[in-house]
Design an enzyme around this catalytic site. Structure first.
Site, PDB file in Angstrom:
ATOM      1  N   GLU A 183      -6.234   6.619  -2.538  1.00  0.00           N
ATOM      2  CA  GLU A 183      -5.942   5.597  -1.432  1.00  0.00           C
ATOM      3  C   GLU A 183      -6.562   4.312  -1.897  1.00  0.00           C
ATOM      4  O   GLU A 183      -5.920   3.161  -1.702  1.00  0.00           O
ATOM      5  CB  GLU A 183      -6.998   6.089  -0.191  1.00  0.00           C
ATOM      6  CG  GLU A 183      -6.494   6.670   0.681  1.00  0.00           C
ATOM      7  CD  GLU A 183      -5.258   6.096   1.634  1.00  0.00           C
ATOM      8  OE1 GLU A 183      -5.580   4.936   1.915  1.00  0.00           O
ATOM      9  OE2 GLU A 183      -4.003   6.620   1.664  1.00  0.00           O
ATOM     10  N   HIS A 230       0.785  -1.107   0.063  1.00  0.00           N
ATOM     11  CA  HIS A 230      -0.081   0.004  -0.077  1.00  0.00           C
ATOM     12  C   HIS A 230       0.751   1.320   0.082  1.00  0.00           C
ATOM     13  O   HIS A 230       0.743   2.210  -0.675  1.00  0.00           O
ATOM     14  CB  HIS A 230      -0.804  -0.082   1.086  1.00  0.00           C
ATOM     15  CG  HIS A 230      -1.627   1.394   1.498  1.00  0.00           C
ATOM     16  ND1 HIS A 230      -3.088   1.150   1.152  1.00  0.00           N
ATOM     17  CD2 HIS A 230      -1.427   2.450   1.839  1.00  0.00           C
ATOM     18  CE1 HIS A 230      -3.690   2.474   1.334  1.00  0.00           C
ATOM     19  NE2 HIS A 230      -2.579   2.971   1.985  1.00  0.00           N
ATOM     20  N   GLU A 231       1.792   1.206   0.941  1.00  0.00           N
ATOM     21  CA  GLU A 231       2.728   2.332   1.098  1.00  0.00           C
ATOM     22  C   GLU A 231       3.574   2.778  -0.256  1.00  0.00           C
ATOM     23  O   GLU A 231       3.611   3.765  -0.663  1.00  0.00           O
ATOM     24  CB  GLU A 231       3.454   2.439   2.351  1.00  0.00           C
ATOM     25  CG  GLU A 231       2.760   2.144   3.491  1.00  0.00           C
ATOM     26  CD  GLU A 231       1.479   3.435   3.654  1.00  0.00           C
ATOM     27  OE1 GLU A 231       1.645   4.324   3.091  1.00  0.00           O
ATOM     28  OE2 GLU A 231       0.528   3.089   4.492  1.00  0.00           O
ATOM     29  N   HIS A 288       1.579   4.281  -3.125  1.00  0.00           N
ATOM     30  CA  HIS A 288       1.638   5.739  -3.027  1.00  0.00           C
ATOM     31  C   HIS A 288       2.416   6.246  -4.000  1.00  0.00           C
ATOM     32  O   HIS A 288       2.188   7.368  -4.608  1.00  0.00           O
ATOM     33  CB  HIS A 288       1.502   6.415  -1.558  1.00  0.00           C
ATOM     34  CG  HIS A 288       0.173   6.218  -0.923  1.00  0.00           C
ATOM     35  ND1 HIS A 288      -0.891   6.657  -1.405  1.00  0.00           N
ATOM     36  CD2 HIS A 288      -0.329   5.651   0.238  1.00  0.00           C
ATOM     37  CE1 HIS A 288      -1.910   6.318  -0.583  1.00  0.00           C
ATOM     38  NE2 HIS A 288      -1.514   6.036   0.426  1.00  0.00           N
ATOM     39  N   HIS A 332      -9.749   8.041   3.079  1.00  0.00           N
ATOM     40  CA  HIS A 332      -9.650   6.738   3.442  1.00  0.00           C
ATOM     41  C   HIS A 332     -11.135   6.213   3.327  1.00  0.00           C
ATOM     42  O   HIS A 332     -11.304   4.746   3.335  1.00  0.00           O
ATOM     43  CB  HIS A 332      -9.230   6.416   4.858  1.00  0.00           C
ATOM     44  CG  HIS A 332      -7.681   6.880   4.835  1.00  0.00           C
ATOM     45  ND1 HIS A 332      -7.449   8.258   5.207  1.00  0.00           N
ATOM     46  CD2 HIS A 332      -6.524   6.154   4.865  1.00  0.00           C
ATOM     47  CE1 HIS A 332      -5.916   8.313   5.376  1.00  0.00           C
ATOM     48  NE2 HIS A 332      -5.551   7.339   4.847  1.00  0.00           N
TER      49      HIS A 332
END
Length: 756
Positions: free
Chosen positions: A391, A367-368, A371, A455
């Site tokens: 997101e 996920h990170e 980004h 989110h």
């Protein structure tokens, strides 16, 4: 960022990036058709298809990538002329990608008179001699001056005030605000951009970007720049690690992946901390007590994500430049989060409640890092609908990495953060099959979606991806039970996660821009599906169906489709031009348009264009019929009212928390009183419409309330109101009166119409 926001706060300033996607994409992606199946019909298991080889991303060597960048930079001035940009505008190359068939996609930022243009990004697609463009904004860039009326110091002080109100700790503007052109919402405006540092209210580093009008000092927009996402790990189990021997000590430095390094921050909140080292190359023991355990999960997650993007999409690192990011474990004390920062090009992970629940699972790492991929491609602004898509993109690729790795210790699923138990009750952080199960996310799109925390506004896009991958209804995937609903009650057939991820990646990297909203994402993914599988292929139709299932657009029927046409209202003696849009899924078939019931004075051409000047008052029931060469046809019905219409399209700025403003129209030459069903169409551009009161004021001064601070954090007013104004004489001056009754957000009356 990968967070649980336990405090529901008013989110403001989100409408600025809700712009339409480029008109150069397939127009068919925006049309409506009838459903493909009845509500009670079971969806087939999945659609099997192989992406077109020519649309696959080409694997570029560093030298070839550099050569493409240089070539694009050299041609930037000529490209700007070809696109019809103004003499003050220049294109700055951000990246170039290439398809296997040689098609290039060059992503540019823009400057105006040397100033950065925020929201001015665009992508130029070249296939041989054919050139198309995807723009973040279609507004022409033109400013009366590039000299600011308010000082940088004033902009800085106002940005600090904004950050303090948002709960920031120790806010500070590290560098002087920069002068920019703000082009992401409506009219391009000279502005100051301030970046406020310090920490957010949960301990996350702060990179709050505040955009301030350089003439009035009003806040135009704000968004957050920090995006919150052999050894034995706590979550990954026993996995291979890339390490480097330095003397007699092993370092957690992955030489196979550009030297990615993993550090122990030792509960600090700045710097890189200490590089993880070991004397025997056996790392961690699967327990929280061993500090290396978190390092194992973090390093493996980074390696798995690097391999996924390289093996599946041919992407050489986060920025596609072969350069590694780095990771920091053990951030802060009791920090229940993880985040990506472009500023350091790094991922950071907290240890959770009591420093015993680290957020280092595989889907968090993926996920990170995703980004970072979004920042290097579309650059989706982290606010409003584009922030929700940002997101969701990280959640989507987190799931895709899980399925790609298929770890026994972390069985792939469509649950987000299920291993880290952030809530302390064994539940996932988010659910892709039915996002509302988390208690805050939305299952479907709505006009107010952009006002939610990013989110939670990510929910519909996550839901779309699940439906596109697996389809709707009850089923079990890898032992996990899902039961995904649809907004329209109709089934969706999935195309499989492998093909779904190809569609989303191509849309992200090739067609989305910084301001892409949900409607734009639908257009981008349909274009991507057309590239990969062919327009109107089963996979293409599945993409449209999955969007319709979250209330974005409509399903595409086989055969002829006619775009929806809203009920029309036109003024007597006022020229009309209305294009009826239609297409057919029957390849190569030509279309024939006919219309019945048009008001007197109007006619339809053989291309579906309705023109003329209405001559007679009244309401007509219009039917448009479109037929293709195969005999397939479709109709569209709507009403067309011809009336006396009085309008004012002059812009009227609404002062922040200030006095009311008015926009007038004058009626003359009429007799009698207004109707008991007087219609008032109002279009106001204003973030956080809950600040506003809107009234219609009759000729005798009577005020009729249209809007009284309703709508909360949703942005803009674009609707028709009906009032009983039968006590008013028709003749006289009517006014639309608008007042902003709360601080921070600003906007303007764009236009309004009166049908008395």
């Amino acid at each position: 960022m990968f967070r649980q926001d336990r405090h529901h706060r008013r989110v403001r300033g989100s409408a600025g990036l809700a712009l339409a996607a480029a008109t150069t994409l397939l127009a068919a992606g925006l049309q409506q058709g009838t459903a493909l199946a009845s509500a009670d019909a079971p969806a087939p298991a999945s659609i099997q298809a192989t992406p077109r080889a020519g649309a696959a991303p080409a694997t570029l060597s560093p030298a070839r990538h550099t050569a493409l960048l240089k070539s694009a930079a050299t041609a930037a001035a000529d490209t700007a002329k070809t696109l019809g940009l103004g003499s003050a505008e220049k294109l700055v190359v951000k990246d170039v990608t290439q398809d296997a068939d040689g098609t290039t996609h060059t992503r540019y930022e823009r400057t105006y008179a040397g100033l950065p243009v925020l929201g001015g990004d665009l992508v130029v697609h070249r296939s041989g001699a054919r050139l198309t463009v995807t723009k973040a904004t279609k507004a022409a860039l033109a400013l009366p001056t590039t000299k600011a009326k308010i000082s940088a110091a004033t902009a800085r002080d106002r940005a600090l005030t904004t950050a303090a109100k948002a709960g920031a700790e120790h806010p500070a503007v590290g560098t002087s605000p920069r002068l920019v052109v703000w082009a992401a919402s409506g009219r391009p405006t000279l502005a100051w951009e301030s970046v406020v540092g310090g920490f957010q209210d949960d301990g996350t580093p702060n990179e709050l970007h505040v955009v301030t009008d350089a003439a009035t000092g009003k806040q135009l927009f704000r968004y957050q720049g920090v995006e919150t996402g052999v050894g034995t790990g706590q979550f990954d189990g026993t996995v291979p690690l890339g390490t480097t021997l330095s003397g007699s000590t092993y370092q957690l430095v992955d030489g196979d992946r550009a030297g990615h390094r993993t550090y122990d921050l030792n509960q600090g909140t700045s710097g890189t901390g200490t590089l993880f080292t070991d004397d025997n190359d056996v790392w961690g023991d699967g327990t929280v007590a061993n500090r290396q355990t978190a390092g194992v999960d973090v390093a493996y997650g980074a390696a798995a994500t690097w391999d996924f993007y390289k093996d599946v999409f041919g992407r050489n690192g986060i920025r596609n430049d072969g350069v590694a990011a780095y990771s920091r474990a053990h951030y802060g004390n009791n920090y229940v989060n993880a985040f990506w920062q472009d500023a350091c090009f790094c991922m950071t992970y907290g240890d959770g409640s009591g420093n015993t629940h680290p957020l280092t699972a595989l889907d968090v790492a993926a996920h990170e890092m995703s980004h970072g991929v979004t920042a290097a491609t579309a650059g989706l602004t982290y606010s409003g609908e584009s922030g929700g898509l940002n997101e969701a993109t990280s959640d989507i690729f987190a799931a895709a990495v899980e399925f790609y790795e298929n770890l026994p210790a972390d069985v792939p699923d469509y649950l987000v953060g299920e291993k880290i138990d952030i809530n302390g009750d064994g539940t996932p952080l988010r659910y892709m099959d039915k996002p509302s199960k988390d208690g805050a996310s939305s299952d479907y799109w709505s006009p107010s979606l952009g006002g939610l925390d990013v989110h939670y506004s990510s929910g519909p896009a996550n839901h779309f991806f699940y439906l596109l991958s697996e389809g709707s209804g009850a089923k079990s995937v890898n032992g996990v039970s899902y039961d995904s609903p649809t907004y329209d009650g109709l089934p969706v057939t999935g195309i499989g996660i492998d093909n779904a991820r190809q569609v989303w990646y191509r849309a992200l990297s090739t067609y989305m821009t910084s301001s892409t909203n949900y409607a734009g994402a639908r257009t981008a993914t349909l274009q991507a599906a057309a590239d990969l599988f062919g327009a109107y292929s089963p996979s293409y139709l599945a993409v449209a169906n999955a969007w319709a299932a979250i209330d974005v657009g409509d399903r595409i029927a086989l055969g002829v489709n006619v775009a929806p046409i809203a009920d029309q209202i036109s003024g007597v003696g006022q020229e009309v031009s209305l294009q009826a849009d239609a297409y057919t899924t029957n390849s190569g078939a030509a279309l024939t348009y006919t219309a019945t019931g048009l008001p007197d004075g109007l006619t339809m051409s053989d291309t579906g264009l309705i023109t003329g000047t209405p001559t007679t008052l009244g309401t007509s029931d219009v039917t448009i019929t479109v037929t293709d060469d195969t005999g397939a046809s479709a109709t569209r019905d709507f009403s067309w009212q011809v009336a006396y219409i009085y309008a004012n399209s002059g812009r009227v700025d609404i002062p922040d928390n200030g006095p009311a403003v008015e926009s007038p129209v004058t009626v003359t030459g009429r007799t009698g009183n207004a109707s008991a069903t007087t219609q008032v169409y109002v279009k106001i551009v204003h973030t956080y419409r809950g600040d506003l009161t809107v009234d219609l004021v009759g000729p005798d001064g009577t005020a009729y309330s249209l809007l009284n601070r309703s709508g909360g954090s949703a942005d803009n007013v674009d609707q028709t109101f009906t009032v009983n104004a039968s006590a008013q004489s028709l003749n006289g001056t009517w006014k639309l009166r608008v007042q902003d009754r709360a601080a921070i957000d600003v906007g303007y009356i764009e236009q309004w119409r009166l049908v008395p």
